[in-house]
Design a protein around this motif. Structure first.
Motif, PDB file in Angstrom:
ATOM      1  N   SER A  57      81.906   3.973  68.299  1.00  0.00           N
ATOM      2  CA  SER A  57      80.630   5.272  67.830  1.00  0.00           C
ATOM      3  C   SER A  57      80.974   7.081  67.492  1.00  0.00           C
ATOM      4  O   SER A  57      82.334   7.339  68.582  1.00  0.00           O
ATOM      5  CB  SER A  57      79.906   5.281  69.077  1.00  0.00           C
ATOM      6  N   MET A  58      81.149   7.198  66.360  1.00  0.00           N
ATOM      7  CA  MET A  58      81.077   9.266  66.591  1.00  0.00           C
ATOM      8  C   MET A  58      79.809   9.743  66.833  1.00  0.00           C
ATOM      9  O   MET A  58      79.123  10.117  66.672  1.00  0.00           O
ATOM     10  CB  MET A  58      81.528   9.393  65.239  1.00  0.00           C
ATOM     11  N   ASN A  59      80.539  10.127  68.434  1.00  0.00           N
ATOM     12  CA  ASN A  59      78.826  10.867  69.156  1.00  0.00           C
ATOM     13  C   ASN A  59      79.333  12.383  69.339  1.00  0.00           C
ATOM     14  O   ASN A  59      77.887  12.678  69.584  1.00  0.00           O
ATOM     15  CB  ASN A  59      79.329  10.694  70.989  1.00  0.00           C
ATOM     16  N   THR A  60      79.009  13.492  67.771  1.00  0.00           N
ATOM     17  CA  THR A  60      79.407  14.754  67.511  1.00  0.00           C
ATOM     18  C   THR A  60      78.201  15.520  66.813  1.00  0.00           C
ATOM     19  O   THR A  60      78.244  14.639  65.746  1.00  0.00           O
ATOM     20  CB  THR A  60      80.682  15.125  67.621  1.00  0.00           C
ATOM     21  N   GLY A  62      76.018  16.764  64.157  1.00  0.00           N
ATOM     22  CA  GLY A  62      76.090  16.874  63.134  1.00  0.00           C
ATOM     23  C   GLY A  62      77.318  16.796  62.049  1.00  0.00           C
ATOM     24  O   GLY A  62      77.795  17.472  61.019  1.00  0.00           O
ATOM     25  N   VAL A  63      78.312  15.884  62.810  1.00  0.00           N
ATOM     26  CA  VAL A  63      79.033  14.937  61.457  1.00  0.00           C
ATOM     27  C   VAL A  63      79.181  13.641  61.052  1.00  0.00           C
ATOM     28  O   VAL A  63      78.682  13.417  61.742  1.00  0.00           O
ATOM     29  CB  VAL A  63      80.003  15.325  62.570  1.00  0.00           C
ATOM     30  N   THR A  64      79.003  13.822  60.272  1.00  0.00           N
ATOM     31  CA  THR A  64      78.746  12.128  59.873  1.00  0.00           C
ATOM     32  C   THR A  64      80.256  11.797  59.100  1.00  0.00           C
ATOM     33  O   THR A  64      81.078  12.501  58.746  1.00  0.00           O
ATOM     34  CB  THR A  64      77.901  12.647  58.219  1.00  0.00           C
ATOM     35  N   GLY A  65      80.211  10.029  58.545  1.00  0.00           N
ATOM     36  CA  GLY A  65      81.228   9.867  58.349  1.00  0.00           C
ATOM     37  C   GLY A  65      81.211   8.699  58.508  1.00  0.00           C
ATOM     38  O   GLY A  65      79.923   7.548  58.210  1.00  0.00           O
ATOM     39  N   TYR A  66      81.858   7.351  58.424  1.00  0.00           N
ATOM     40  CA  TYR A  66      82.740   5.647  58.325  1.00  0.00           C
ATOM     41  C   TYR A  66      83.612   5.400  58.879  1.00  0.00           C
ATOM     42  O   TYR A  66      84.241   6.086  59.314  1.00  0.00           O
ATOM     43  CB  TYR A  66      81.867   5.515  56.940  1.00  0.00           C
ATOM     44  N   TRP A  67      83.001   4.261  59.797  1.00  0.00           N
ATOM     45  CA  TRP A  67      84.470   3.679  60.304  1.00  0.00           C
ATOM     46  C   TRP A  67      85.557   2.502  59.605  1.00  0.00           C
ATOM     47  O   TRP A  67      84.815   1.746  58.631  1.00  0.00           O
ATOM     48  CB  TRP A  67      83.775   2.933  61.527  1.00  0.00           C
ATOM     49  N   ASP A  68      86.143   2.571  59.833  1.00  0.00           N
ATOM     50  CA  ASP A  68      87.552   1.620  59.015  1.00  0.00           C
ATOM     51  C   ASP A  68      88.288   0.687  60.099  1.00  0.00           C
ATOM     52  O   ASP A  68      88.885   1.789  61.284  1.00  0.00           O
ATOM     53  CB  ASP A  68      88.528   2.534  58.242  1.00  0.00           C
ATOM     54  N   ASN A  70      89.605  -1.642  60.150  1.00  0.00           N
ATOM     55  CA  ASN A  70      90.985  -2.810  59.418  1.00  0.00           C
ATOM     56  C   ASN A  70      90.424  -3.729  58.368  1.00  0.00           C
ATOM     57  O   ASN A  70      91.554  -3.888  57.198  1.00  0.00           O
ATOM     58  CB  ASN A  70      92.257  -2.656  60.644  1.00  0.00           C
ATOM     59  N   LEU A  71      89.607  -4.344  58.816  1.00  0.00           N
ATOM     60  CA  LEU A  71      89.393  -5.830  58.566  1.00  0.00           C
ATOM     61  C   LEU A  71      88.004  -6.217  57.306  1.00  0.00           C
ATOM     62  O   LEU A  71      87.704  -6.171  56.764  1.00  0.00           O
ATOM     63  CB  LEU A  71      88.988  -6.632  59.504  1.00  0.00           C
ATOM     64  N   GLY A  72      87.253  -4.115  57.820  1.00  0.00           N
ATOM     65  CA  GLY A  72      86.576  -3.787  57.067  1.00  0.00           C
ATOM     66  C   GLY A  72      85.574  -2.393  57.090  1.00  0.00           C
ATOM     67  O   GLY A  72      86.178  -1.373  58.033  1.00  0.00           O
ATOM     68  N   LYS A  73      84.952  -2.287  56.396  1.00  0.00           N
ATOM     69  CA  LYS A  73      84.557  -0.159  56.928  1.00  0.00           C
ATOM     70  C   LYS A  73      82.857  -0.562  57.359  1.00  0.00           C
ATOM     71  O   LYS A  73      82.091  -1.116  56.567  1.00  0.00           O
ATOM     72  CB  LYS A  73      84.484   1.002  55.751  1.00  0.00           C
ATOM     73  N   ALA A  74      82.323   0.578  57.964  1.00  0.00           N
ATOM     74  CA  ALA A  74      80.781   0.325  58.500  1.00  0.00           C
ATOM     75  C   ALA A  74      80.301   1.880  57.895  1.00  0.00           C
ATOM     76  O   ALA A  74      80.908   3.073  58.972  1.00  0.00           O
ATOM     77  CB  ALA A  74      80.824   0.358  59.864  1.00  0.00           C
ATOM     78  N   LEU A  75      79.864   2.395  57.113  1.00  0.00           N
ATOM     79  CA  LEU A  75      79.197   3.341  56.909  1.00  0.00           C
ATOM     80  C   LEU A  75      78.494   3.493  57.801  1.00  0.00           C
ATOM     81  O   LEU A  75      76.508   4.505  57.277  1.00  0.00           O
ATOM     82  CB  LEU A  75      78.650   2.826  55.192  1.00  0.00           C
ATOM     83  N   THR A  92      89.938   3.996  62.488  1.00  0.00           N
ATOM     84  CA  THR A  92      90.236   5.172  62.231  1.00  0.00           C
ATOM     85  C   THR A  92      88.320   5.443  61.283  1.00  0.00           C
ATOM     86  O   THR A  92      87.828   4.962  61.200  1.00  0.00           O
ATOM     87  CB  THR A  92      90.635   5.480  60.822  1.00  0.00           C
ATOM     88  N   PHE A  93      87.936   6.602  62.305  1.00  0.00           N
ATOM     89  CA  PHE A  93      87.087   7.641  61.685  1.00  0.00           C
ATOM     90  C   PHE A  93      86.887   8.499  60.193  1.00  0.00           C
ATOM     91  O   PHE A  93      88.071   9.434  60.475  1.00  0.00           O
ATOM     92  CB  PHE A  93      85.693   8.336  62.405  1.00  0.00           C
ATOM     93  N   THR A  94      86.871   8.620  59.314  1.00  0.00           N
ATOM     94  CA  THR A  94      86.338   9.259  57.848  1.00  0.00           C
ATOM     95  C   THR A  94      85.385  10.098  58.595  1.00  0.00           C
ATOM     96  O   THR A  94      84.194   9.864  57.992  1.00  0.00           O
ATOM     97  CB  THR A  94      87.264   8.784  56.928  1.00  0.00           C
TER      98      THR A  94
END
Length: 262
Positions: A57-60, A62-68, A70-75, A92-94
């Motif tokens: 999880s990305m808990n901040t 005002g920030v948006t993005g997606y998780w990579d 390695n075996l796939g991506k979650a938008l 990685t979170f982008t």
């Protein structure tokens, strides 16, 4: 003369009014960062045994993005995954801070695979996931009349247009093999022949979309046929059989591969 001066003054006033009305009013707005990269909080949750069921999880705010992962991506900012590889992995979170994009990573250590994987993983690499599994062509290596490497209809993996390997022309690596394992990473090894030096690469198994992607090494038969892009559709995957297909192989055709465990 006085009348002309009045008309001239009115004309000048009208022109000034017209010029003034043509000036656009621009309300300039600039994107601003809501935080900096250091302020972005990434969290990974596991059980006490450090199992392979992970919530990223990305808990901040005002920030948006997606998780990579390695075996796939979650938008999305939060995703739950069953990760098949023991050891320490980096996810990685982008995203965007508002005015700029960023990447941030988090390391997760998996000690036990206590949550079962989807069956396709076991079919591909065996239940001994670190040891892995070796696959060969389901026929050959010489032409034998069977279907194991053939040109197919771009819209139908089973519609044979030319039984290349079975009739006359097997690929140069028809006696080769390939190995898939999860020993610290999703490892792929290509052998052009039974005793050849392996070419090391990696793979991504997308169970949801039924694709197999290879990076760094070729699939058996892909250098002589189609599939050099490295992305293959999974038409069938069981413990005893794997059928792969590309609709856009050489010569604007489809191409089909049929493998069995060594």
């Amino acid at each position: 003369m006085k009348r002309n001066k009045i008309i001239y003054s009115l004309f000048i006033g009208l022109m000034m009014l017209m010029i003034g009305s043509c000036d656009s009013i621009v309300d300039e707005q600039y994107l601003e960062n809501s935080t900096d990269v250091a302020g972005v909080e990434l969290v990974a949750k596991q059980n006490d045994a450090k199992g392979n069921l992970i919530e990223l999880s990305m808990n901040t705010p005002g920030v948006t993005g997606y998780w990579d992962y390695n075996l796939g991506k979650a938008l999305t900012n939060k995703v739950e995954i069953v990760y098949p590889i023991p050891g320490t992995s980096t996810f990685t979170f982008t995203g965007t801070l508002g005015a700029e994009f960023f990447e941030k990573t988090i390391d997760v250590t998996i000690d036990v695979l206590d949550t079962p994987l989807e069956q396709d993983w076991y079919d591909l690499v065996s239940e001994a996931t670190s040891a892995g599994k070796t696959w060969v062509f389901d026929g050959g290596p010489a032409s034998d009349g069977r279907l194991w490497w053939f040109m197919s209809d771009p819209n139908n993996a089973w519609a044979v247009w030319w039984n290349a390997a079975g009739d006359c022309c097997p690929p140069a690596d028809a006696a080769g093999k390939m190995k898939f394992d999860l020993d610290g990473a999703a490892n792929y090894s290509y052998y052009s022949g039974p005793d050849a030096t392996p070419v090391k690469g990696s793979f991504v198994l997308d169970v949801e979309n039924q694709t197999l992607t290879l990076t760094g090494a070729s699939l058996l038969g892909s250098m002589d046929g189609g599939g050099n892009a490295g992305v293959f559709r999974i038409m069938e995957l069981t413990e005893d059989k794997m059928v792969l297909f590309v609709p856009d192989a050489a010569w604007a055709t489809g191409w089909t591969w049929i493998f069995r465990p060594e």
